[in-house]
Design a protein around this motif. Structure first.
Motif, PDB file in Angstrom:
ATOM      1  N   GLU A  74     -41.729 -16.445  14.975  1.00 60.16           N
ATOM      2  CA  GLU A  74     -42.012 -17.594  15.831  1.00 60.16           C
ATOM      3  C   GLU A  74     -40.745 -18.367  16.151  1.00 60.16           C
ATOM      4  O   GLU A  74     -40.529 -18.796  17.281  1.00 60.16           O
ATOM      5  CB  GLU A  74     -43.041 -18.513  15.168  1.00 60.16           C
ATOM      6  N   GLU A  75     -39.896 -18.566  15.154  1.00 61.04           N
ATOM      7  CA  GLU A  75     -38.643 -19.297  15.374  1.00 61.04           C
ATOM      8  C   GLU A  75     -37.519 -18.380  15.831  1.00 61.04           C
ATOM      9  O   GLU A  75     -36.420 -18.830  16.127  1.00 61.04           O
ATOM     10  CB  GLU A  75     -38.242 -20.043  14.091  1.00 61.04           C
ATOM     11  N   GLU A  76     -37.766 -17.064  15.809  1.00 55.93           N
ATOM     12  CA  GLU A  76     -36.791 -16.055  16.232  1.00 55.93           C
ATOM     13  C   GLU A  76     -35.521 -16.146  15.393  1.00 55.93           C
ATOM     14  O   GLU A  76     -34.403 -16.105  15.913  1.00 55.93           O
ATOM     15  CB  GLU A  76     -36.494 -16.182  17.726  1.00 55.93           C
ATOM     16  N   THR A  77     -35.706 -16.308  14.076  1.00 56.54           N
ATOM     17  CA  THR A  77     -34.569 -16.445  13.178  1.00 56.54           C
ATOM     18  C   THR A  77     -34.671 -15.480  12.008  1.00 56.54           C
ATOM     19  O   THR A  77     -35.752 -14.997  11.674  1.00 56.54           O
ATOM     20  CB  THR A  77     -34.490 -17.870  12.597  1.00 56.54           C
ATOM     21  N   ILE A  78     -33.501 -15.261  11.408  1.00 57.29           N
ATOM     22  CA  ILE A  78     -33.440 -14.573  10.120  1.00 57.29           C
ATOM     23  C   ILE A  78     -32.747 -15.524   9.152  1.00 57.29           C
ATOM     24  O   ILE A  78     -31.746 -16.157   9.505  1.00 57.29           O
ATOM     25  CB  ILE A  78     -32.698 -13.228  10.214  1.00 57.29           C
ATOM     26  N   THR A  79     -33.300 -15.651   7.955  1.00 55.09           N
ATOM     27  CA  THR A  79     -32.758 -16.585   6.966  1.00 55.09           C
ATOM     28  C   THR A  79     -32.060 -15.813   5.860  1.00 55.09           C
ATOM     29  O   THR A  79     -32.611 -14.855   5.303  1.00 55.09           O
ATOM     30  CB  THR A  79     -33.889 -17.455   6.379  1.00 55.09           C
ATOM     31  N   CYS A  80     -30.838 -16.251   5.565  1.00 48.74           N
ATOM     32  CA  CYS A  80     -30.025 -15.614   4.528  1.00 48.74           C
ATOM     33  C   CYS A  80     -30.687 -15.814   3.157  1.00 48.74           C
ATOM     34  O   CYS A  80     -31.103 -16.925   2.820  1.00 48.74           O
ATOM     35  CB  CYS A  80     -28.633 -16.243   4.535  1.00 48.74           C
ATOM     36  N   PRO A  81     -30.755 -14.748   2.358  1.00 51.29           N
ATOM     37  CA  PRO A  81     -31.409 -14.866   1.055  1.00 51.29           C
ATOM     38  C   PRO A  81     -30.561 -15.606   0.018  1.00 51.29           C
ATOM     39  O   PRO A  81     -31.081 -16.012  -1.009  1.00 51.29           O
ATOM     40  CB  PRO A  81     -31.618 -13.403   0.632  1.00 51.29           C
ATOM     41  N   LEU A  82     -29.257 -15.824   0.294  1.00 50.07           N
ATOM     42  CA  LEU A  82     -28.385 -16.407  -0.725  1.00 50.07           C
ATOM     43  C   LEU A  82     -28.378 -17.939  -0.694  1.00 50.07           C
ATOM     44  O   LEU A  82     -28.653 -18.593  -1.693  1.00 50.07           O
ATOM     45  CB  LEU A  82     -26.973 -15.845  -0.568  1.00 50.07           C
ATOM     46  N   HIS A  83     -28.055 -18.531   0.469  1.00 48.71           N
ATOM     47  CA  HIS A  83     -28.020 -20.007   0.555  1.00 48.71           C
ATOM     48  C   HIS A  83     -28.913 -20.553   1.664  1.00 48.71           C
ATOM     49  O   HIS A  83     -28.796 -21.728   2.028  1.00 48.71           O
ATOM     50  CB  HIS A  83     -26.588 -20.502   0.754  1.00 48.71           C
ATOM     51  N   MET A  84     -29.728 -19.673   2.243  1.00 45.87           N
ATOM     52  CA  MET A  84     -30.821 -20.092   3.144  1.00 45.87           C
ATOM     53  C   MET A  84     -30.392 -20.627   4.512  1.00 45.87           C
ATOM     54  O   MET A  84     -31.167 -21.342   5.154  1.00 45.87           O
ATOM     55  CB  MET A  84     -31.720 -21.124   2.444  1.00 45.87           C
ATOM     56  N   SER A  85     -29.209 -20.287   4.996  1.00 42.93           N
ATOM     57  CA  SER A  85     -28.926 -20.585   6.404  1.00 42.93           C
ATOM     58  C   SER A  85     -29.765 -19.654   7.269  1.00 42.93           C
ATOM     59  O   SER A  85     -29.903 -18.475   6.960  1.00 42.93           O
ATOM     60  CB  SER A  85     -27.440 -20.352   6.729  1.00 42.93           C
ATOM     61  N   SER A  86     -30.292 -20.200   8.358  1.00 40.75           N
ATOM     62  CA  SER A  86     -31.048 -19.385   9.310  1.00 40.75           C
ATOM     63  C   SER A  86     -30.193 -19.150  10.544  1.00 40.75           C
ATOM     64  O   SER A  86     -29.471 -20.038  10.988  1.00 40.75           O
ATOM     65  CB  SER A  86     -32.331 -20.094   9.718  1.00 40.75           C
ATOM     66  N   SER A 109     -30.401  -8.153   5.634  1.00 37.84           N
ATOM     67  CA  SER A 109     -31.578  -7.274   5.673  1.00 37.84           C
ATOM     68  C   SER A 109     -32.526  -7.569   4.518  1.00 37.84           C
ATOM     69  O   SER A 109     -33.674  -7.138   4.530  1.00 37.84           O
ATOM     70  CB  SER A 109     -31.171  -5.805   5.675  1.00 37.84           C
ATOM     71  N   THR A 110     -32.043  -8.323   3.521  1.00 37.40           N
ATOM     72  CA  THR A 110     -32.929  -8.743   2.428  1.00 37.40           C
ATOM     73  C   THR A 110     -33.368 -10.199   2.646  1.00 37.40           C
ATOM     74  O   THR A 110     -33.911 -10.830   1.740  1.00 37.40           O
ATOM     75  CB  THR A 110     -32.244  -8.601   1.054  1.00 37.40           C
ATOM     76  N   GLY A 111     -33.101 -10.720   3.837  1.00 40.21           N
ATOM     77  CA  GLY A 111     -33.491 -12.088   4.177  1.00 40.21           C
ATOM     78  C   GLY A 111     -34.905 -12.148   4.715  1.00 40.21           C
ATOM     79  O   GLY A 111     -35.692 -11.210   4.570  1.00 40.21           O
ATOM     80  N   PHE A 112     -35.205 -13.252   5.368  1.00 43.07           N
ATOM     81  CA  PHE A 112     -36.577 -13.544   5.779  1.00 43.07           C
ATOM     82  C   PHE A 112     -36.634 -13.742   7.292  1.00 43.07           C
ATOM     83  O   PHE A 112     -36.005 -14.644   7.821  1.00 43.07           O
ATOM     84  CB  PHE A 112     -37.070 -14.808   5.062  1.00 43.07           C
ATOM     85  N   MET A 113     -37.414 -12.903   7.950  1.00 46.00           N
ATOM     86  CA  MET A 113     -37.605 -13.003   9.401  1.00 46.00           C
ATOM     87  C   MET A 113     -38.662 -14.044   9.706  1.00 46.00           C
ATOM     88  O   MET A 113     -39.675 -14.127   9.031  1.00 46.00           O
ATOM     89  CB  MET A 113     -38.152 -11.684   9.929  1.00 46.00           C
ATOM     90  N   ASN A 114     -38.433 -14.834  10.749  1.00 40.15           N
ATOM     91  CA  ASN A 114     -39.450 -15.738  11.257  1.00 40.15           C
ATOM     92  C   ASN A 114     -39.581 -15.459  12.752  1.00 40.15           C
ATOM     93  O   ASN A 114     -38.740 -15.883  13.542  1.00 40.15           O
ATOM     94  CB  ASN A 114     -39.057 -17.198  11.003  1.00 40.15           C
TER      95      ASN A 114
END
Ligand code: FES
Length: 105
Positions: A59-71, A52-57
């Motif tokens: 257009e790509e319909e993804t959420i990216t983890c804020p720790l090691h950046m897996s989407s 929930s502290t990650g990054f929504m995209n």
């Protein structure tokens, strides 16, 4: 037995907005993409990070983890890049009478 659980009013959700939802021991994240609501486990499968502290995209319909950046794809939970390799659990959702529901055990 699975049961539809009320989460919020659909007008409370804007596109790409992240909503945290806890139910018993489950930590879930909901978001709206192009008007449809998706629900997914909120804790990253790689290590302990709250998405929930990650990054929504949207257009790509993804959420990216804020720790090691897996989407992760919001529709099927599948990681799009390393280091995460295990998909997140996804949940069915529906909107009825402007109320967002999620199907939970
Ligand atoms: S904790 Fe999410 S990618 Fe490492």
């Amino acid at each position: 037995m699975p049961e539809w659980i009320k989460v919020c009013e659909s007008k409370e959700m804007n596109n790409s907005q992240i909503i945290d939802f806890d139910f018993n021991d489950k930590k879930i994240l909901l978001t709206k993409i192009h008007g449809k609501v998706y629900a997914i486990d909120r804790i990253c499968t790689h290590a302990y990070a709250d998405l929930s502290t990650g990054f929504m995209n949207e257009e790509e319909e993804t959420i990216t983890c804020p720790l090691h950046m897996s989407s992760f794809n919001m529709k099927d939970g599948i990681p799009q890049n390393l280091p995460a390799e295990v998909p997140l659990k996804t949940y069915k959702t529906k909107i009825e009478d402007n109320i967002v529901y999620i199907l939970l055990e």
